[in-house]
Design a protein around this motif. Sequence first.
Motif, PDB file in Angstrom:
ATOM      1  N   SER A 126      54.410  68.456  44.748  1.00 42.25           N
ATOM      2  CA  SER A 126      53.908  68.261  45.880  1.00 42.25           C
ATOM      3  C   SER A 126      55.283  68.887  46.825  1.00 42.25           C
ATOM      4  CB  SER A 126      53.643  66.764  46.577  1.00 42.25           C
ATOM      5  OG  SER A 126      52.487  66.465  45.694  1.00 42.25           O
ATOM      6  N   GLY A 127      55.048  69.377  48.203  1.00 44.97           N
ATOM      7  CA  GLY A 127      55.756  69.895  48.940  1.00 44.97           C
ATOM      8  C   GLY A 127      55.490  71.191  49.677  1.00 44.97           C
ATOM      9  N   THR A 128      56.569  72.062  50.108  1.00 47.45           N
ATOM     10  CA  THR A 128      56.195  73.287  50.883  1.00 47.45           C
ATOM     11  C   THR A 128      57.092  74.198  50.471  1.00 47.45           C
ATOM     12  OG1 THR A 128      57.795  72.828  52.535  1.00 47.45           O
ATOM     13  CG2 THR A 128      55.841  71.873  53.017  1.00 47.45           C
ATOM     14  N   GLY A 129      56.721  75.361  50.672  1.00 48.53           N
ATOM     15  CA  GLY A 129      57.627  76.575  50.278  1.00 48.53           C
ATOM     16  C   GLY A 129      57.002  77.841  51.100  1.00 48.53           C
ATOM     17  N   THR A 130      57.479  79.217  50.813  1.00 45.86           N
ATOM     18  CA  THR A 130      57.196  80.254  51.607  1.00 45.86           C
ATOM     19  C   THR A 130      56.499  81.274  50.558  1.00 45.86           C
ATOM     20  OG1 THR A 130      59.408  81.304  50.980  1.00 45.86           O
ATOM     21  CG2 THR A 130      59.353  79.969  53.117  1.00 45.86           C
ATOM     22  N   THR A 177      47.421  74.173  51.481  1.00 45.46           N
ATOM     23  CA  THR A 177      47.501  74.668  52.900  1.00 45.46           C
ATOM     24  C   THR A 177      48.163  75.940  53.122  1.00 45.46           C
ATOM     25  OG1 THR A 177      46.945  72.353  53.707  1.00 45.46           O
ATOM     26  CG2 THR A 177      47.519  74.124  55.284  1.00 45.46           C
ATOM     27  N   ILE A 178      47.829  76.945  53.761  1.00 42.78           N
ATOM     28  CA  ILE A 178      48.424  78.327  53.759  1.00 42.78           C
ATOM     29  C   ILE A 178      48.305  78.600  55.186  1.00 42.78           C
ATOM     30  CG2 ILE A 178      48.791  80.693  53.241  1.00 42.78           C
ATOM     31  CD1 ILE A 178      47.768  79.810  50.321  1.00 42.78           C
ATOM     32  N   TYR A 179      49.309  78.577  55.909  1.00 41.41           N
ATOM     33  CA  TYR A 179      49.361  79.287  57.292  1.00 41.41           C
ATOM     34  C   TYR A 179      50.402  80.299  57.346  1.00 41.41           C
ATOM     35  CZ  TYR A 179      45.537  76.423  58.656  1.00 41.41           C
ATOM     36  OH  TYR A 179      44.354  75.755  58.777  1.00 41.41           O
ATOM     37  N   GLY A 180      50.297  81.410  57.992  1.00 43.87           N
ATOM     38  CA  GLY A 180      51.483  82.322  58.220  1.00 43.87           C
ATOM     39  C   GLY A 180      52.095  82.579  56.787  1.00 43.87           C
ATOM     40  N   TYR A 229      53.561  77.400  52.896  1.00 46.11           N
ATOM     41  CA  TYR A 229      52.421  76.668  52.225  1.00 46.11           C
ATOM     42  C   TYR A 229      52.892  75.227  52.107  1.00 46.11           C
ATOM     43  CZ  TYR A 229      54.742  76.651  47.665  1.00 46.11           C
ATOM     44  OH  TYR A 229      55.806  76.450  46.635  1.00 46.11           O
ATOM     45  N   GLY A 230      51.851  74.526  51.891  1.00 42.93           N
ATOM     46  CA  GLY A 230      51.969  73.221  51.705  1.00 42.93           C
ATOM     47  C   GLY A 230      51.235  72.676  50.497  1.00 42.93           C
ATOM     48  N   TRP A 231      51.732  72.053  49.488  1.00 42.39           N
ATOM     49  CA  TRP A 231      50.719  71.439  48.473  1.00 42.39           C
ATOM     50  C   TRP A 231      50.754  69.846  48.359  1.00 42.39           C
ATOM     51  CZ3 TRP A 231      47.089  72.478  45.111  1.00 42.39           C
ATOM     52  CH2 TRP A 231      46.999  71.504  44.123  1.00 42.39           C
ATOM     53  N   ALA A 232      49.663  69.139  48.449  1.00 39.94           N
ATOM     54  CA  ALA A 232      49.629  67.655  48.378  1.00 39.94           C
ATOM     55  C   ALA A 232      48.810  67.335  47.011  1.00 39.94           C
ATOM     56  CB  ALA A 232      48.646  67.333  49.610  1.00 39.94           C
ATOM     57  N   ASN A 280      58.109  73.871  45.544  1.00 40.71           N
ATOM     58  CA  ASN A 280      57.908  72.978  44.381  1.00 40.71           C
ATOM     59  C   ASN A 280      56.867  73.906  43.343  1.00 40.71           C
ATOM     60  OD1 ASN A 280      59.729  71.441  45.515  1.00 40.71           O
ATOM     61  ND2 ASN A 280      58.291  69.811  46.011  1.00 40.71           N
ATOM     62  N   LEU A 281      55.726  74.341  44.085  1.00 38.61           N
ATOM     63  CA  LEU A 281      54.737  75.030  42.953  1.00 38.61           C
ATOM     64  C   LEU A 281      55.721  76.115  42.312  1.00 38.61           C
ATOM     65  CD1 LEU A 281      51.417  75.041  45.097  1.00 38.61           C
ATOM     66  CD2 LEU A 281      51.937  73.813  43.073  1.00 38.61           C
TER      67      LEU A 281
END
Length: 114
Positions: free
Chosen positions: A59-63, A41-44, A47-50, A77-78
């Motif tokens: 899994s997790g979030t990042g910029t 999921t990417i917004y702005g 991102y979030g990875w599930a 995490n990615l």
Amino acid sequence: MRRFALCLALTALSAAPALAQAYQGNWSCRDATTNRAGILTIYGQVYGWASRVANDPNSGTGTLIPYQDGVGFNDGNLRANAAIQAGRLVDDANFGTALQLETADAIVMLCNPR
């Protein structure tokens, strides 16, 4: 003629931010074996990875940073665990567009819009 050229240039410039946002939303990703790997999921500029795998360290979030043809992963995490550096928008015969996740050496996943 100059007015037409100026109008055309301004129209192209005003459309550029919209084209740069084409990567935003939810993406269903498959790995090299074409197995479903997870949801991106990417917004702005986040991102979030599930992952489909329970307790996956990826899994997790990042910029991220937007590029003309996709995004670059700054952290999260990615980037740290899977070494994914970029997501490039590519043409897809079935969905029109796809997001190709890449490391420095290889394409590791292909994501389609959900």
